[in-house]
Write an enzyme that holds these catalytic residues in place. Sequence first.
Site: not given
Ligand code: AMP
Length: 216
Positions: A13, A88, A130, A163, A174
């Site tokens: 995404k 989320r 990744r 990451r 996750r």
């Molecule tokens: P992402 O890069 O979108 O996979 O986000 C990485 C991490 O950031 C997630 O596993 C959460 O710990 C935190 N995170 C990002 N967006 C949110 C959100 N909208 N609500 C809660 N945690 C978030």
Amino acid sequence: MKLIFIGPPGSGKGTQAKRLAAQHGVPHISTGDMLREAIADGTALGQQAAPIMASGALVSDDLMIGIINDRLAKPDAARGFILDGFPRTVVQAEKLDTIVGNGSGNEADGLRVLQLLVPDEAIVKRISLRRSCPVCGAIYHLESARPAVDSVCDREGAELIARPDDNETAVRKRLEAFHRQTLPVATFYKTKQVLREVDGIGPVDEVFERIERSLS
Ligand code: AMP
């Protein structure tokens, strides 16, 4: 264009949202990127979020809603945006309705939501391959989207990194958070008839075409 991307971690995404944002001239707003920036800058927010993110859990709704409220108030978001990683949880989705739109099903003035479908089995493998650029955030994949020179960003020349939350334990957590807390968000938007589902399996260009078709 006011678009929300929903998809499990590693569903592509981020890659697709960035591309779509560039094409439509609207900002790509990734809450994950914003949190990673806060960590890199050593801010209070970053210090609070870092251990939670590393474990694969979600950061609190209150914090995230505050961040997105401030971001959407910036002038560049006035004509549209692509949200990647927010909302989320259903609490976040309900709050977003009050911030930007009614999600009533009237797509002319509301939000559209795109869900990328990728089965769990494909996710763990994808994520372990990744890598991303610590400078510009470009995302690579060691099999399907390799940089021209091994381990080096095409644009920045920086050494690519994995990451910290892309390890197997955090990925499983996750995925669990996605199923338990984020899939109900898809249902929330389905009920409002603003959800479109797109198959996220296949080469990046093909998935992008499917996304464009589903939005046109
Ligand atoms: P992402 O890069 O979108 O996979 O986000 C990485 C991490 O950031 C997630 O596993 C959460 O710990 C935190 N995170 C990002 N967006 C949110 C959100 N909208 N609500 C809660 N945690 C978030």
